[in-house]
Design a protein around this motif. Sequence first.
Motif, PDB file in Angstrom:
ATOM      1  N   ARG A  85       0.824  -1.201   0.000  1.00  0.00           N
ATOM      2  CA  ARG A  85       0.000   0.000   0.000  1.00  0.00           C
ATOM      3  C   ARG A  85       0.867   1.264   0.000  1.00  0.00           C
ATOM      4  NH1 ARG A  85      -5.426   0.816   1.669  1.00  0.00           N
ATOM      5  NH2 ARG A  85      -5.871   2.992   2.192  1.00  0.00           N
ATOM      6  N   GLY A  86       1.902   1.267   0.847  1.00  0.00           N
ATOM      7  CA  GLY A  86       2.767   2.433   0.932  1.00  0.00           C
ATOM      8  C   GLY A  86       3.532   2.691  -0.349  1.00  0.00           C
ATOM      9  N   ILE A  87       4.078   1.628  -0.952  1.00  0.00           N
ATOM     10  CA  ILE A  87       4.841   1.785  -2.191  1.00  0.00           C
ATOM     11  C   ILE A  87       3.937   2.221  -3.336  1.00  0.00           C
ATOM     12  CG2 ILE A  87       6.163   0.518  -3.935  1.00  0.00           C
ATOM     13  CD1 ILE A  87       7.310  -1.153  -1.616  1.00  0.00           C
ATOM     14  N   ALA A  89       1.369   3.977  -3.161  1.00  0.00           N
ATOM     15  CA  ALA A  89       0.918   5.356  -2.951  1.00  0.00           C
ATOM     16  C   ALA A  89       1.947   6.381  -3.403  1.00  0.00           C
ATOM     17  CB  ALA A  89       0.578   5.573  -1.479  1.00  0.00           C
ATOM     18  N   VAL A  90       3.226   6.004  -3.453  1.00  0.00           N
ATOM     19  CA  VAL A  90       4.270   6.987  -3.762  1.00  0.00           C
ATOM     20  C   VAL A  90       5.049   6.660  -5.035  1.00  0.00           C
ATOM     21  CG1 VAL A  90       4.529   7.612  -1.342  1.00  0.00           C
ATOM     22  CG2 VAL A  90       5.957   5.801  -2.290  1.00  0.00           C
ATOM     23  N   THR A  91       4.649   5.610  -5.748  1.00  0.00           N
ATOM     24  CA  THR A  91       5.335   5.227  -6.989  1.00  0.00           C
ATOM     25  C   THR A  91       4.302   4.959  -8.071  1.00  0.00           C
ATOM     26  OG1 THR A  91       5.295   2.841  -6.570  1.00  0.00           O
ATOM     27  CG2 THR A  91       7.123   4.099  -5.606  1.00  0.00           C
ATOM     28  N   ALA A  98       4.073  -3.309  -6.728  1.00  0.00           N
ATOM     29  CA  ALA A  98       4.681  -3.054  -5.418  1.00  0.00           C
ATOM     30  C   ALA A  98       5.025  -4.364  -4.723  1.00  0.00           C
ATOM     31  CB  ALA A  98       3.733  -2.227  -4.565  1.00  0.00           C
TER      32      ALA A  98
END
Length: 375
Positions: A85-87, A89-91, A98
């Motif tokens: 989820r974090g990756i 969101a920023v890539t 991800a």
Amino acid sequence: MPPAPSSQVTPALGAYAAVRVVGLVVFWVAASADGKDALHLLSERWDSVWYQRVAENGYGYSVTLPDGGVHSDLAFFPLLPALERGIAAVTPFGLAGAGLLVAWVAGLIAAWGIFAVGARLYGNRAGVLLAALWGVYPTAFVQSMAYTEALFTALAAWSLYAVLTRRWIVAGALCVLAGLTRPSAAALIAALAITAAVTLVREYRAGAADGIVRRNGRMLLGVAIAPLGWLGYVVFVAVREGSAFAYFDVQAQWGNSIDGGAALASFIVGLPLPGMLGLCAALAALGWLVSLCVRQRQPLPVLVYGIAVVVISLIGSGYFGSRPRLMMPAFPLLLPPAVALAGVRSTARTVAVVAVLAVASAAYGAWTLLGSGPP
């Protein structure tokens, strides 16, 4: 004492990357010939879909089977979905991309940690070969999938290295993360706890009881925090479901309860005679490999971790075909063959052995992924 592992890590990472590239290329060619999308099979099938669903929507999804059983996404631990989820969101990567990124990067970090353990114990050459052998494990194709095995092994290897170098708080913190990744973190928790207990007993028997807690404060703190990830998730499921044993009920619905090996024995007995004999021979070989680890006098945390992963993999009631995959994080089992290969004087012969194993692992991986897939 062998040279610092970081000084020779490049050959280890290169060897690991090379054997994994062989696996990916063979699979890619086979998938193309079969008219299938290799990336889809690596990132959006089987358990990967469950992890990505958790990453996208959180927990709460379940499937009711025709027999009335329920498969809940609460069986899947949260660290990988959180990273996906974090990756994402920023890539530019989606959740599937991800997941692959996490697995591939974690595979390299795991190879580094495995090398670090092997090099510290038996020298750099053995460490390099240990990393390479882990990369050609029969189910090593899972290391290249959006699964948790590579991530868990990375955390476990570095946690064990931290114990070997007496960085107990670091070891405990990494164990917390491992406990948020896979239930088999119980093996790592046991390794830290048993090592600490034996250390305390030895000091006590040596007449060093005075100040024993103060001298070992960092060790005790590391051991105390080690189970918090695993326990935290079990408590989360218990609170969410309103039952103290909810997590174990969820796993039982997936057929993953602990039965002491009864399911394994039943599976073996139900096989035709050739299959039964072959499987018994394989289990005997596994037992022989474990005995080699004991005779090798591996350090206690490494030995306990490796054996505990094997035991956990064998005493569950889950599908038999999943057990080799579940045992893959037990990289200490590969220390005896790694040390043996390190003793071969001819580099060409050593490379040839690893190359043959890489091709065999790649062929098995392609056959599995284009067939029923990883159980």
